[in-house]
Each structure stands twice: as C-alpha cells, then as structure tokens.
Design a protein around this motif. Structure first.
Motif, short mmCIF file in Angstrom:
data_model
loop_
_atom_site.label_atom_id
_atom_site.label_comp_id
_atom_site.label_asym_id
_atom_site.label_seq_id
_atom_site.Cartn_x
_atom_site.Cartn_y
_atom_site.Cartn_z
N ARG A 2 -6.35 -11.41 8.10
CA ARG A 2 -6.44 -9.96 8.23
C ARG A 2 -5.49 -9.29 7.23
NH1 ARG A 2 -5.97 -9.64 13.44
NH2 ARG A 2 -3.75 -9.24 13.51
N ILE A 3 -4.29 -9.82 7.10
CA ILE A 3 -3.32 -9.26 6.16
C ILE A 3 -3.85 -9.35 4.73
CG2 ILE A 3 -1.04 -9.60 5.12
CD1 ILE A 3 -0.15 -10.59 7.96
N ILE A 4 -4.27 -10.54 4.34
CA ILE A 4 -4.74 -10.75 2.96
C ILE A 4 -5.97 -9.89 2.69
CG2 ILE A 4 -5.69 -12.41 1.31
CD1 ILE A 4 -3.98 -14.57 2.77
N HIS A 5 -6.93 -9.90 3.62
CA HIS A 5 -8.17 -9.17 3.43
C HIS A 5 -7.92 -7.67 3.29
CE1 HIS A 5 -12.23 -7.70 4.91
NE2 HIS A 5 -12.53 -8.45 3.86
N ALA A 6 -7.13 -7.12 4.19
CA ALA A 6 -6.85 -5.68 4.16
C ALA A 6 -6.09 -5.30 2.90
CB ALA A 6 -6.06 -5.28 5.40
N CYS A 7 -5.11 -6.08 2.54
CA CYS A 7 -4.30 -5.76 1.37
C CYS A 7 -5.10 -5.90 0.07
CB CYS A 7 -3.03 -6.58 1.35
SG CYS A 7 -1.91 -6.09 2.70
N GLU A 8 -6.01 -6.84 0.02
CA GLU A 8 -6.86 -6.96 -1.17
C GLU A 8 -7.77 -5.74 -1.30
OE1 GLU A 8 -6.59 -9.02 -3.64
OE2 GLU A 8 -5.23 -10.45 -2.74
N LYS A 9 -8.26 -5.22 -0.18
CA LYS A 9 -9.10 -4.02 -0.25
C LYS A 9 -8.26 -2.83 -0.70
CE LYS A 9 -12.94 -1.86 -0.13
NZ LYS A 9 -13.94 -2.19 -1.16
N GLY A 10 -7.04 -2.73 -0.18
CA GLY A 10 -6.14 -1.69 -0.64
C GLY A 10 -5.89 -1.79 -2.13
N ALA A 11 -5.74 -3.02 -2.62
CA ALA A 11 -5.50 -3.24 -4.05
C ALA A 11 -6.67 -2.78 -4.90
CB ALA A 11 -5.20 -4.72 -4.31
N THR A 12 -7.90 -2.97 -4.38
CA THR A 12 -9.06 -2.47 -5.15
C THR A 12 -8.95 -0.95 -5.30
OG1 THR A 12 -10.57 -2.17 -3.27
CG2 THR A 12 -10.58 -4.34 -4.34
N GLY A 13 -8.48 -0.29 -4.26
CA GLY A 13 -8.31 1.16 -4.33
C GLY A 13 -7.21 1.56 -5.30
N VAL A 14 -6.09 0.84 -5.25
CA VAL A 14 -4.98 1.14 -6.16
C VAL A 14 -5.45 1.04 -7.61
CG1 VAL A 14 -2.73 0.37 -7.02
CG2 VAL A 14 -3.16 0.46 -4.55
N TYR A 15 -6.11 -0.05 -7.94
CA TYR A 15 -6.59 -0.21 -9.32
C TYR A 15 -7.66 0.81 -9.67
CZ TYR A 15 -3.82 -4.37 -10.17
OH TYR A 15 -2.78 -5.23 -10.37
N TYR A 16 -8.47 1.19 -8.71
CA TYR A 16 -9.47 2.22 -8.95
C TYR A 16 -8.77 3.53 -9.32
CZ TYR A 16 -13.59 5.15 -8.38
OH TYR A 16 -14.61 6.03 -8.60
N GLY A 17 -7.75 3.90 -8.54
CA GLY A 17 -7.00 5.12 -8.83
C GLY A 17 -6.30 5.06 -10.17
N HIS A 18 -5.66 3.92 -10.46
CA HIS A 18 -5.00 3.75 -11.76
C HIS A 18 -6.02 3.87 -12.89
CE1 HIS A 18 -1.29 2.79 -9.89
NE2 HIS A 18 -1.31 1.48 -9.97
N ARG A 19 -7.19 3.28 -12.70
CA ARG A 19 -8.22 3.31 -13.75
C ARG A 19 -8.72 4.73 -14.00
NH1 ARG A 19 -12.17 0.22 -11.07
NH2 ARG A 19 -13.62 0.63 -12.75
#
Length: 181
Positions: A12-29
């Motif tokens: 759950r930790i890894i899955h949730a944090c990876e989804k958050g990371a997709t959002g972070v990179y989306y925002g950065h992009r």
C-alpha cells in the motif's frame, strides 16, 4: 500484525507513493514545458518510470488487498499540486525536490527489499528493479541541483516532509473495500 497485513501495508505504501510520484512529475513537466524546455525529456522519462512502477505494484497490491488508501486520483492530484508549486520556484527547485524525494524513496525501497526478501521473492525482485530507476533519478537530479542556498534547504526539507506525510497517510488512511481473493 499478521504477515499478510504486513505485506499489504508495505505494498500500500509503495503503490500510493508511486501514484503520488506520477503526479509530482506531471506537475514538474507542466512547468518545464512552459519555462524549462530542456528538462522535459528527462522529466518525461522519469514520469514514465513512475507510471510503470505504479502499475507493477498495482498488480501486486491487487493480489493482497482488502483495503485501499485514498483513491489513486487523490494521490495523483496531491502530487500534481506539489509538483506545480515546487516547479514555480524554478529549475533548481525541481532538481532539489527530485533528489530529496528520491533519496527517501531509496531508503524506503532498501527497507522494502529486506522485508520482501523473506516474504515474497517476486516482489523482492521487483523492488530491486524499480530501485535502479529511482537511483538513476536521484543521480540525475543531484547532478543538476544546487543545495547551497537557503531556499534549496527549505525545498529539500519540505520535500522530505511531504514524502513522510504520504507514507503516513498510506499506512493509516484506509477505506475498507471488499475484494475477491
């Protein structure tokens, strides 16, 4: 806590944090496309890796889950907001944030690899494989980041606190959802 629950929590930790990371990179992009076009290709690759990691751990998580954390769209939205805010602080802020978060991610993945080594060898190998991408992201960001000023220190601290908050929420904010096993 039963072994099943421990595995579920780690996933759950890894899955949730990876989804958050997709959002972070989306925002950065989004910010990079407007102001820092030379960063876009690298950020696109990092975003693609995080999407692959999210999907892979979604597969594993589906095998164990009987509860979920916040819906994926909320993890992603939180990441996008964070990514946009940091991106607006400039190119260095993006690199500082990436290096800081990936540093924490790598520590968490070290712990996850040790945990899964004895519990599920397939997940253990997946953790080691994705960690290669995360180490590469951290290396790229660290090579570009200038940590020498006070704003960089604030951004790094903020990035770390957000990463730990995401982990905390992944552990403790559960919404029960009956699933088939």
């Amino acid at each position: 806590m039963s072994m099943y629950k421990e595995i579920e929590t780690q996933l759950r930790i890894i899955h949730a944090c990876e989804k958050g990371a997709t959002g972070v990179y989306y925002g950065h992009r989004l910010i990079a496309k407007l102001f820092f076009k030379d960063m876009v290709k690298t950020l696109d690759e990092m975003h693609q890796h995080e999407t692959e990691h999210f999907n892979l751990f979604g597969y594993f998580f589906a095998q164990y889950k009987n509860a979920v954390v916040l819906p994926s769209i909320l993890w992603c939205a939180g990441g996008i907001i964070y990514g946009l805010l940091i991106g607006l602080l400039g190119r260095n802020a993006i690199w500082i944030s990436t290096a800081s978060i990936e540093n924490i991610v790598n520590k968490e993945l070290d712990e996850a690899a040790i945990f899964f080594k004895e519990k599920d060898i397939e997940i253990h190998h997946a953790v080691l494989d994705i960690q290669k991408d995360e180490i590469h992201h951290q290396k790229i960001a660290s090579e570009h980041a200038d940590f020498a000023n006070n704003l960089a220190k604030i951004i790094s601290y903020f990035a770390q606190q957000c990463a730990y908050l995401a982990k905390f929420l992944a552990i403790y904010l559960k919404i029960s959802v009956p699933t088939k096993k």
